[in-house]
Design a protein around this motif. Sequence first.
Motif, PDB file in Angstrom:
ATOM      1  N   TYR A 273       0.837  -1.203   0.000  1.00 17.15           N
ATOM      2  CA  TYR A 273       0.000   0.000   0.000  1.00 17.15           C
ATOM      3  C   TYR A 273       0.872   1.254   0.000  1.00 17.15           C
ATOM      4  O   TYR A 273       0.617   2.215  -0.727  1.00 17.15           O
ATOM      5  N   ARG A 276       2.261   1.905  -3.448  1.00 22.49           N
ATOM      6  CA  ARG A 276       1.260   2.469  -4.368  1.00 22.49           C
ATOM      7  C   ARG A 276       0.956   3.917  -4.037  1.00 22.49           C
ATOM      8  O   ARG A 276       0.685   4.722  -4.937  1.00 22.49           O
ATOM      9  N   VAL A 277       1.015   4.290  -2.751  1.00 21.07           N
ATOM     10  CA  VAL A 277       0.809   5.697  -2.379  1.00 21.07           C
ATOM     11  C   VAL A 277       1.947   6.556  -2.918  1.00 21.07           C
ATOM     12  O   VAL A 277       1.725   7.646  -3.460  1.00 21.07           O
ATOM     13  N   ILE A 281      -0.736   5.964  -7.158  1.00 22.53           N
ATOM     14  CA  ILE A 281      -1.859   5.139  -7.623  1.00 22.53           C
ATOM     15  C   ILE A 281      -2.971   5.109  -6.576  1.00 22.53           C
ATOM     16  O   ILE A 281      -4.152   5.258  -6.900  1.00 22.53           O
ATOM     17  N   PHE A 282      -2.600   4.931  -5.287  1.00 24.29           N
ATOM     18  CA  PHE A 282      -3.573   4.950  -4.198  1.00 24.29           C
ATOM     19  C   PHE A 282      -3.584   6.336  -3.572  1.00 24.29           C
ATOM     20  O   PHE A 282      -2.591   7.064  -3.615  1.00 24.29           O
ATOM     21  N   ILE A 290      -3.886   4.393   6.418  1.00 27.63           N
ATOM     22  CA  ILE A 290      -3.383   3.174   5.807  1.00 27.63           C
ATOM     23  C   ILE A 290      -3.926   1.974   6.564  1.00 27.63           C
ATOM     24  O   ILE A 290      -3.839   1.917   7.790  1.00 27.63           O
TER      25      ILE A 290
END
Length: 346
Positions: A273, A276-277, A281-282, A290
């Motif tokens: 995660y 991706r942050v 993307i996130f 999170i």
Amino acid sequence: MSQNEAGQSTDDREPLKQIFDDAMKLFDTIENGKEATNSDPVQTSIKAAISKFEKATNMVSMLGLFSKNESLEELPTETLQYLLLPALLGTLTLKLCSQHRKEIIDVAEIYFRDFLQRCKDYGVTDVEVPQPSANGEGTISRVQSEQAKIATMVMTREAKIKRYKEQKELKDKLSTLSKAMTSYNVDDETKRQYFTTLLLNYVNEALDELASIEQERPILEYMEKHAGEPKPHTDRPRPPPLKPVIITKDAVQKAVFGLGYPSIPAMTVEEFYDQRVREGIFPGGNSSNIPHTTLQNAETDGDEADKIQKEQLEEEDDPEELARKRNMDEYKDDHRRGWGNRYNRS
């Protein structure tokens, strides 16, 4: 300065024949050796042989052994071998590796042209000494008609085939004469045939070397002309190929996968995660946004919820739950534990 018939000066200097013979021994070792030409020992031998041949050339000039007014028949037999000096120097010069290549081929070309012209003057051969093309660009050939070009190509091809056959015959003849030259009582006629055949052999080799020089020179000139220019802009480099990513449940499983598959990157859910942050993307945010629940915790929570629900149904005497438990008890009575295992069968 006086001289005797063998080409030896009357002073205490080293005789011409001895210098030439020593250089020829070095030359034969270089030509027949198996060591790489660019190795230090071979390069040292090449320079030593060149120095000896240059010394012999200077002595030949001072002794005045050759004259344009003479013919080949008028030259003493022992003097014929000294006609080889320019060809031998050209052959060795092309083997040098410590100097600029263009300077090397320029010097070698002078040697080969001088050798061919001297052989033609003495009647050893009747070949025309090839003239260099204008700036290596073949200016004359561009103004020729198509028919003239075809005729030139045919004549060139026929000349190459003829020289190839002559070269093969000369090699065979040289092999026979070389064996005869090892005899102690070799006669003058055999020596003369050997030297003349050796000269003809080097005439063909000189023509081949000049043709190679003509092909090499434009390449060297082009490289020298564009040596200081910046390299052309290249396209953007291709991105590295994608690699598989294993999403693990926790740090312990990540360590196991990391040890077992070091070439495959492994990460936990939280690390995935976070990545991706960072990649955008996130959606980002502080650490409270999170999710900290791993897959293993999610599975545990699901099992506990099922147990709580079953307990509530039993306390409320749910008919369906009671029927399910009764059917399970009857199934256990009819199907004892271990019956499905073939090792427990009689």
